[in-house]
Design a protein around this motif. Structure first.
Motif, mmCIF file in Angstrom:
data_model
loop_
_atom_site.group_PDB
_atom_site.id
_atom_site.type_symbol
_atom_site.label_atom_id
_atom_site.label_comp_id
_atom_site.label_asym_id
_atom_site.label_seq_id
_atom_site.Cartn_x
_atom_site.Cartn_y
_atom_site.Cartn_z
ATOM 1 N N ASN A 1 -6.457 -10.001 -49.510
ATOM 2 C CA ASN A 1 -5.923 -8.767 -48.951
ATOM 3 C C ASN A 1 -6.194 -8.705 -47.448
ATOM 4 O O ASN A 1 -7.356 -8.742 -47.024
ATOM 5 C CB ASN A 1 -6.562 -7.556 -49.658
ATOM 6 C CG ASN A 1 -6.012 -6.247 -49.147
ATOM 7 O OD1 ASN A 1 -6.248 -5.855 -48.000
ATOM 8 N ND2 ASN A 1 -5.260 -5.568 -49.973
ATOM 9 N N ASP A 2 -5.112 -8.596 -46.687
ATOM 10 C CA ASP A 2 -5.195 -8.191 -45.290
ATOM 11 C C ASP A 2 -6.193 -8.953 -44.413
ATOM 12 O O ASP A 2 -6.837 -8.331 -43.565
ATOM 13 C CB ASP A 2 -5.533 -6.681 -45.277
ATOM 14 C CG ASP A 2 -5.386 -6.085 -43.893
ATOM 15 O OD1 ASP A 2 -4.742 -6.720 -43.048
ATOM 16 O OD2 ASP A 2 -5.939 -4.996 -43.658
ATOM 17 N N ASP A 3 -6.363 -10.236 -44.596
ATOM 18 C CA ASP A 3 -7.225 -11.028 -43.720
ATOM 19 C C ASP A 3 -6.579 -12.405 -43.607
ATOM 20 O O ASP A 3 -6.920 -13.337 -44.333
ATOM 21 C CB ASP A 3 -8.648 -11.105 -44.296
ATOM 22 C CG ASP A 3 -9.633 -11.749 -43.321
ATOM 23 O OD1 ASP A 3 -9.189 -12.510 -42.444
ATOM 24 O OD2 ASP A 3 -10.851 -11.496 -43.449
ATOM 25 N N VAL B 1 -0.477 -7.671 -47.627
ATOM 26 C CA VAL B 1 -0.644 -6.775 -46.480
ATOM 27 C C VAL B 1 -0.021 -5.405 -46.742
ATOM 28 O O VAL B 1 0.886 -5.271 -47.563
ATOM 29 C CB VAL B 1 -0.020 -7.362 -45.187
ATOM 30 C CG1 VAL B 1 -0.808 -8.551 -44.693
ATOM 31 C CG2 VAL B 1 1.442 -7.708 -45.391
ATOM 32 N N GLY B 2 -0.539 -4.410 -46.026
ATOM 33 C CA GLY B 2 0.010 -3.057 -46.103
ATOM 34 C C GLY B 2 1.019 -2.842 -44.992
ATOM 35 O O GLY B 2 1.232 -3.734 -44.155
ATOM 36 N N GLN B 3 1.597 -1.664 -44.957
ATOM 37 C CA GLN B 3 2.610 -1.355 -43.942
ATOM 38 C C GLN B 3 2.027 -1.361 -42.532
ATOM 39 O O GLN B 3 2.742 -1.617 -41.574
ATOM 40 C CB GLN B 3 3.243 0.011 -44.236
ATOM 41 C CG GLN B 3 4.191 0.003 -45.425
ATOM 42 C CD GLN B 3 5.448 -0.826 -45.173
ATOM 43 O OE1 GLN B 3 6.019 -0.791 -44.092
ATOM 44 N NE2 GLN B 3 5.880 -1.566 -46.181
ATOM 45 N N ASP B 4 0.725 -1.065 -42.405
ATOM 46 C CA ASP B 4 0.122 -0.993 -41.072
ATOM 47 C C ASP B 4 -0.548 -2.298 -40.665
ATOM 48 O O ASP B 4 -1.171 -2.378 -39.604
ATOM 49 C CB ASP B 4 -0.922 0.130 -41.015
ATOM 50 C CG ASP B 4 -0.305 1.475 -41.333
ATOM 51 O OD1 ASP B 4 0.890 1.643 -41.036
ATOM 52 O OD2 ASP B 4 -1.015 2.330 -41.897
ATOM 53 N N ASP B 5 -0.448 -3.301 -41.513
ATOM 54 C CA ASP B 5 -1.097 -4.574 -41.215
ATOM 55 C C ASP B 5 -0.115 -5.511 -40.501
ATOM 56 O O ASP B 5 0.962 -5.108 -40.103
ATOM 57 C CB ASP B 5 -1.627 -5.212 -42.508
ATOM 58 C CG ASP B 5 -2.601 -4.286 -43.231
ATOM 59 O OD1 ASP B 5 -3.282 -3.492 -42.564
ATOM 60 O OD2 ASP B 5 -2.662 -4.367 -44.473
ATOM 61 N N GLU B 6 -0.509 -6.749 -40.403
ATOM 62 C CA GLU B 6 0.327 -7.761 -39.750
ATOM 63 C C GLU B 6 1.718 -7.811 -40.401
ATOM 64 O O GLU B 6 1.837 -7.687 -41.622
ATOM 65 C CB GLU B 6 -0.377 -9.112 -39.912
ATOM 66 C CG GLU B 6 -0.094 -10.020 -38.787
ATOM 67 C CD GLU B 6 -1.125 -11.137 -38.691
ATOM 68 O OE1 GLU B 6 -2.004 -11.265 -39.560
ATOM 69 O OE2 GLU B 6 -1.006 -11.891 -37.721
ATOM 70 N N GLU C 1 -11.720 -6.904 -49.993
ATOM 71 C CA GLU C 1 -13.054 -6.521 -49.534
ATOM 72 C C GLU C 1 -12.882 -5.442 -48.474
ATOM 73 O O GLU C 1 -12.743 -5.734 -47.301
ATOM 74 C CB GLU C 1 -13.760 -7.782 -49.007
ATOM 75 C CG GLU C 1 -15.238 -7.631 -48.774
ATOM 76 C CD GLU C 1 -16.042 -7.300 -50.021
ATOM 77 O OE1 GLU C 1 -15.633 -7.652 -51.133
ATOM 78 O OE2 GLU C 1 -17.095 -6.657 -49.876
ATOM 79 N N LYS C 2 -12.872 -4.180 -48.918
ATOM 80 C CA LYS C 2 -12.499 -3.050 -48.061
ATOM 81 C C LYS C 2 -13.316 -1.819 -48.387
ATOM 82 O O LYS C 2 -13.828 -1.695 -49.478
ATOM 83 C CB LYS C 2 -11.054 -2.657 -48.381
ATOM 84 C CG LYS C 2 -10.032 -3.445 -47.687
ATOM 85 C CD LYS C 2 -8.853 -2.591 -47.298
ATOM 86 C CE LYS C 2 -8.161 -3.265 -46.156
ATOM 87 N NZ LYS C 2 -6.738 -3.287 -46.365
ATOM 88 N N GLY C 3 -13.333 -0.863 -47.462
ATOM 89 C CA GLY C 3 -13.962 0.425 -47.742
ATOM 90 C C GLY C 3 -15.456 0.405 -47.478
ATOM 91 O O GLY C 3 -15.988 -0.566 -46.934
HETATM 92 MG MG MG Z 1 -4.027 -2.916 -45.366
#
Ligand code: MG
Ligand code: TZP
Length: 210
Positions: A72-74, A88-93, A40-42
């Protein structure tokens, strides 16, 4: 985790489709997807209680059909819902942080495309990596230039053993190339979420790969 579950990995948030997300997910499952990520992004993405409500609805559909449900990422949402996994992405936790907070059974997926990122993910104990974009995509607002299936070849050639899922611009015409390059699975948003007939889109993708 079971690598086979990565083969047809569908990702969707409410802004990726003009149809009700629960309907799209049910059809995609009928068509043969093997894993689902709630992303749930963007622009226009739901937040707070609304986000959680949709997550629960989609999770219960996955649960009923024994499809892994990945958030994703939460991290807080993933933990509170007892999700099957977190991506997670590289910039996430960091994976290290996730390992401290999450139950040990929770699948951890990380976006990684360089050899350094992939080796680090392996060292930290990620369960799989998502590599891309494979091809041009308009779905992710800040997507980088495509690296092509060659990007997966390169990681395999350099000894990366972790399960790999290709992402970005993957559809029924190019999915096979991604698997042939050494991926265990393909992930896609628009190929299914934007299809008039998501069930047929999923089953066509499945036919190409099995
Ligand atoms: Mg991310
Ligand atoms: N990460 C890299 S590309 C991408 C993400 C989330 C978008 C994939 O969407 P599509 O519609 O399958 O190209």
């Amino acid at each position: 985790m079971n690598k086979e579950n990565l083969l047809l990995y569908f990702i969707m948030g409410s802004n990726n489709t003009s149809q009700p997300p629960s309907q799209v997910l049910k059809k995609a499952i009928n068509g043969g997807i093997t894993c689902f990520q709630f992303r749930e992004k963007g622009s226009g993405a739901l937040k707070g209680k609304e986000k959680e409500t949709l997550a629960r609805e989609l999770q219960s559909i996955c649960c009923k059909h024994k499809i892994p449900f990945i958030v994703n990422d939460d991290t807080e949402l993933a933990i509170s819902l007892h999700a099957d996994g977190i991506h997670v992405g590289q910039d996430d936790e960091s994976i290290q942080e996730l390992k401290k907070k999450c139950p040990s059974s929770m699948i951890i997926g990380v976006s990684a495309k360089t050899i350094e990122e992939a080796e680090e993910a392996e060292r930290q104990g990620a369960d799989y990596i998502g590599t891309g974009p494979m091809f041009m995509t308009t779905t992710k607002e800040d997507a980088e230039l495509p690296i092509g299936p060659e990007g997966i070849w390169a990681l395999r050639k350099q000894g990366i053993q972790l399960p790999i899922v290709g992402i970005g611009g993957i559809n029924e015409t190019n999915a096979v190339e991604v698997i042939e390059a050494g991926a265990d699975g393909v992930s896609f948003i628009s190929a299914i979420s934007q299809a008039d007939d998501p069930e047929k889109a999923a089953s066509t993708l499945k036919d190409r790969l099995t």
